[in-house]
Design a protein around this motif. Sequence first.
Motif, PDB file in Angstrom:
ATOM      1  N   ILE A 209       0.943  -0.997  -0.081  1.00  0.00           N
ATOM      2  CA  ILE A 209      -0.015  -0.042   0.081  1.00  0.00           C
ATOM      3  C   ILE A 209       1.039   1.264  -0.277  1.00  0.00           C
ATOM      4  CG2 ILE A 209      -1.716   1.317   1.400  1.00  0.00           C
ATOM      5  CD1 ILE A 209      -2.741  -1.767   2.336  1.00  0.00           C
ATOM      6  N   GLU A 213       0.484   3.988  -2.929  1.00  0.00           N
ATOM      7  CA  GLU A 213       0.061   5.703  -2.601  1.00  0.00           C
ATOM      8  C   GLU A 213       1.492   6.518  -3.039  1.00  0.00           C
ATOM      9  OE1 GLU A 213      -0.698   5.298   1.319  1.00  0.00           O
ATOM     10  OE2 GLU A 213      -2.792   4.580   1.252  1.00  0.00           O
ATOM     11  N   TRP A 223      -3.301  -0.987 -10.714  1.00  0.00           N
ATOM     12  CA  TRP A 223      -4.480  -1.146  -9.834  1.00  0.00           C
ATOM     13  C   TRP A 223      -5.094  -2.764  -9.937  1.00  0.00           C
ATOM     14  CZ3 TRP A 223      -7.137   2.579  -7.312  1.00  0.00           C
ATOM     15  CH2 TRP A 223      -6.903   3.769  -7.827  1.00  0.00           C
ATOM     16  N   VAL A 227      -5.686  -4.686  -6.298  1.00  0.00           N
ATOM     17  CA  VAL A 227      -6.746  -5.491  -5.922  1.00  0.00           C
ATOM     18  C   VAL A 227      -6.745  -6.752  -5.876  1.00  0.00           C
ATOM     19  CG1 VAL A 227      -9.017  -6.265  -6.995  1.00  0.00           C
ATOM     20  CG2 VAL A 227      -8.275  -3.822  -7.369  1.00  0.00           C
ATOM     21  N   TYR A 230      -5.247  -7.371  -2.249  1.00  0.00           N
ATOM     22  CA  TYR A 230      -6.309  -7.382  -1.165  1.00  0.00           C
ATOM     23  C   TYR A 230      -6.843  -8.653  -1.007  1.00  0.00           C
ATOM     24  CZ  TYR A 230      -6.135  -2.361  -0.206  1.00  0.00           C
ATOM     25  OH  TYR A 230      -5.609  -0.928   0.230  1.00  0.00           O
ATOM     26  N   GLU A 238     -11.725  -4.320   1.172  1.00  0.00           N
ATOM     27  CA  GLU A 238     -10.821  -3.213   0.522  1.00  0.00           C
ATOM     28  C   GLU A 238     -10.775  -3.374  -0.942  1.00  0.00           C
ATOM     29  OE1 GLU A 238     -10.946  -4.786   3.272  1.00  0.00           O
ATOM     30  OE2 GLU A 238     -10.389  -3.480   4.732  1.00  0.00           O
ATOM     31  N   THR A 242     -11.412  -0.374  -3.610  1.00  0.00           N
ATOM     32  CA  THR A 242     -10.505  -0.074  -4.809  1.00  0.00           C
ATOM     33  C   THR A 242     -10.958  -0.305  -6.183  1.00  0.00           C
ATOM     34  OG1 THR A 242      -8.712  -0.956  -3.195  1.00  0.00           O
ATOM     35  CG2 THR A 242      -7.849  -0.492  -5.503  1.00  0.00           C
ATOM     36  N   LYS A 245     -12.722   2.759  -7.014  1.00  0.00           N
ATOM     37  CA  LYS A 245     -11.732   3.984  -7.208  1.00  0.00           C
ATOM     38  C   LYS A 245     -11.278   3.973  -8.839  1.00  0.00           C
ATOM     39  CE  LYS A 245     -10.050   4.385  -2.558  1.00  0.00           C
ATOM     40  NZ  LYS A 245      -8.857   4.343  -1.673  1.00  0.00           N
TER      41      LYS A 245
END
Length: 451
Positions: A209, A213, A223, A227, A230, A238, A242, A245
């Motif tokens: 993470i 970020e 992305w 995913v 997670y 989560e 995501t 987003k």
Amino acid sequence: MKAVRRLNKPIQTLETNRRNLSSIATPLPVDAHGPIWKPQETPSYVPTYPIRLSVLHQLLQKCARESLPMEGMACHGCIIQYGLWANTLTSNMLINMYSKCGFLEYARRVFDEMPERSLVSWNTMIGSYTQNGNEREALDLFVQMQREGTEFSEFTLSGVLCACAAEFAVFECRQLHAFALKASMLENMFVGTALLDVYAKCNLLKDAIRVFEYMPERSAVTWSSMVAGYVKNELHEEALMTFKKVQITGVEFNQFILSSVLAACAAIAAKIEGIQAHAVLFKTGFILNFFVSSSLVDMYSKCGSINEAYVVFSCVKQKNIVLLNAMISGFSRHGRSMEAMMLFEKMQQIGLQPNEVTYVSVLSACGHMGLVKEGKKYFEMMVKEHNLSPNVVHYSCMVDVLGRTGLINEAKILIDKMPFEATASIWGSLLSSCRVYGNIELAEIAAKTFV
């Protein structure tokens, strides 16, 4: 009398041609990297090539693309014959060709005998090892690259990080993270994505993470890796957040992120979100993909909608083992054992060989229906016909099949014959069967071992 003009160059015969070629190329002894030919010196007289170098490059690319090793070796022979082996670009293409054809030993031999290596040479060889499952060799080659003082690029780091992900090499990953930070490559999208993927696969989600970020730019692969990270670490909510987003940012979806989202929906039985993901699949056109369709079938079956799962399954014209396993598992989970066994038989009729996952579902189906005869048949078929070694899950299913029908003593004999120690779930299954059928003696044995 007409004067006879003398020839400055001697007449070439078969014997003189052999002598000339033997001075250019001599066979080397076989070593760890396999037999190959190397010229000892470049000939002083450069002949007129019957084929241009650019044509050889095109042929090598075609051989690599279509996996034609014999034709590639013929091109290699022409390269040796005409003294083109010292060309760096040509050697790089040879490495790529041999690795794409599965001849890593030959690719490494070409790499080791290059008089001068470029950065592309190192990247190609490291990438070849990673793509062919030799991750440890890729890491060792990167160490050799550092010792020789060769500068690396972001593509080098990405390739080595992929090797770390396959090997779960956390220590080496942290070292490469430091390399990237020192070389100011951490903001590079390829390096950041590879680093994120390694941390996620090694269950270091906080580090993943943090890298995610920090990245100023994110691709669809970035992305997707987040995913999937997670989902792997069982943070399914989560993963879905995501994905929302991703939809807001307008990044183009790929099949991998949609498969991960469907897996998250299946894990927490989020049917509404799964239906929304299904709608996205129709919109993007990934519904025909094997892995996406398998994830969709698995999601519907785990959300209690076995009919919808079968509709998706039926819409896929060409089915593979992953899709069939998902459907058989869904039938077994919903107690529709006859459909599971019929699909298992159909799988073999169309020429697909069942694997370990298939047999887990089929044996579970036999256990739900109490079909001892069929369960024994499938267990024996697994070993004798398909050469598969039963693992703990298969033995657990078989103990459950025998225990449900009251064959508790036979189940205990099967446990004793297991090539490994019985797990708590196996003893628990036997203990449950003993309670149902009142076998106190075996129940005491199971209870003692279980505790």
